[in-house]
Write an enzyme that holds these catalytic residues in place. Structure first.
Site, PDB file in Angstrom:
ATOM      1  CD  GLU A 220      -4.497  -5.147   4.603  1.00 31.20           C
ATOM      2  OE1 GLU A 220      -5.195  -4.969   5.625  1.00 31.20           O
ATOM      3  OE2 GLU A 220      -3.318  -5.547   4.650  1.00 31.20           O
ATOM      4  CD  GLU A 225       2.141  -8.181   4.600  1.00 30.57           C
ATOM      5  OE1 GLU A 225       1.897  -7.693   5.719  1.00 30.57           O
ATOM      6  OE2 GLU A 225       1.316  -8.869   3.961  1.00 30.57           O
TER       7      GLU A 225
END
Length: 399
Positions: A220, A225
């Site tokens: 990932e 974020e």
């Protein structure tokens, strides 16, 4: 042989007597032995050999060394040799760094204009990360105005219409959107034009790449974020299976959060890098956003963040050259992580989660009111800023 008295008068000193045998008389003297003191001033005894060595032989001359001295010398020599051999190896190891040679990139895929969302699938249902959301299909997202695109912008947002008196209400989660690109990638240069980032109490937005069907086996890559009010800036993170660490030389301007990318360590924090406080949220949005560039190749994964006024000309001209961009914001070299085996078949994902494993776990320390789920369920107007706005996504492949 016989004994007889002597006719000779005794002299002063030791007693004497005579013995007669066949060869004649023998005089024997009795009494104490002679005193040795009389010899003390006449002759000195020579020193012992070992005393002579310590006093007179040079310590630096190996010809006179004893076994113990040789043993100490040998031990010191071994230590010196070990240090002389190991130190350069460790220094070289600490300075290892991949060779990011220049690659020529050409445009391979693009997400832009009114068809921006046409290349994405909409994930439907509850959030896999225990978020307090209902991810809705495209038709419902369009009806609620949660996703829409024009010629130069695309928006993805959280619902702000459902409140406590609504039927249905948001008591089991608020409506939101998660889209996943149908195309999966194995490497490349990804250019994301991000005009606005979502933020607000309870939010957990992300722009990331993953193989949804094979996590964490295929890795990932989190490009953007943040959680809650996003006051700490943007986070760029890798999540992998075991055997990928970033405790190595790195060339980047961001700050290391964790070095072990293994998802089973540090509560799946991954090996994150934090950008500056103005790299996400209010400050970022007020500056009209900017460009996120992520290069993924066998030598490593690097992420650059450019403000709107500092976008390199080669990106604007669609001829990007990462070798000219200087130090990355986040650097994940392959020194102690086989990039090719840890990352593959990645889809581009954009979503806005609420509460969940991340935002929910730090909500109490975020300065936000109430608790995460109650706040999300009962305050629809609090999510007016919880939206992504993009220009275009461009994917380049090395020639």
């Amino acid at each position: 042989m016989g004994w007889e008295n002597s006719s000779v008068q005794p002299k002063a000193g030791p007693a004497s007597f005579q013995v007669r045998d066949t060869d004649g008389q023998v005089e024997l003297v009795s009494g104490p032995p002679p005193h040795y003191s009389q010899y003390s001033t006449e002759r000195q005894l020579p020193p012992r050999d070992n005393m002579s060595y310590e006093q007179h032989q040079p310590w630096w001359n190996p010809r006179y060394w004893r076994k113990r001295t040789w043993a100490i010398f040998a031990a010191i020599l071994v230590i010196i040799i070990i240090v002389a051999v190991v130190t350069p190896v460790e220094v070289a190891k600490a300075n290892r760094y991949p060779n990011y040679t220049k690659l020529d990139y050409t445009l391979a895929d693009e997400y832009t204009g009114t068809t921006f969302f046409d290349k994405f699938d909409y994930f439907v249902g509850y959030d896999p990360a225990q978020g307090f959301v209902h991810y809705v299909p495209r038709e419902q997202a369009t009806q609620l105005n949660l996703t829409y695109a024009t010629a130069d912008t695309a928006v993805l947002r959280v619902d702000t219409s459902v409140g406590p008196g609504s039927v249905p209400d948001a008591s089991t989660g608020r409506f939101s959107v998660r889209v996943e690109s149908r195309t999966q990638y194995d490497n490349g240069l990804f250019i994301f034009d991000v005009k606005h980032t979502p933020f607000g109490c309870g939010t957990w937005p992300a722009l990331w790449l993953v193989d949804p069907a094979h996590w964490p086996d295929n890795g990932e890559i989190d490009v953007m974020e943040a959680v809650n009010q996003a006051t700490s800036g943007n986070q760029m993170t890798l999540h992998t299976t075991d055997g990928c660490k970033m405790d190595v030389k790195r060339l980047m301007s961001g700050s290391t959060l964790e070095s072990d990318c293994y998802n089973a360590t540090n509560d799946n924090a991954g090996c994150g890098v934090s950008g500056s406080t103005d790299s996400y949220g209010t400050s970022y949005n007020d500056a009209q956003g900017g460009i996120m560039a992520m290069e993924w190749r066998n030598e490593g994964i690097r992420v650059w963040q450019f403000g709107r006024s500092g976008v390199p000309a080669d990106i604007t001209s669609r001829n990007p050259d990462p070798s000219s961009w200087g130090r990355a914001t986040a650097d994940f070299p392959n020194t102690n992580c086989d990039i090719a085996s840890h990352f593959r078949n990645q889809s581009i994902i954009v979503n806005i989660d609420l509460c969940g494993q991340y935002a929910g776990s730090v909500y109490a320390q975020s300065g936000c009111p109430s608790n995460c789920t109650d706040y999300v369920a009962n305050n629809p107007s609090a999510f007016a800023d919880a939206f992504w706005e993009f220009g275009a996504f461009e994917v380049y492949q090395a020639a």
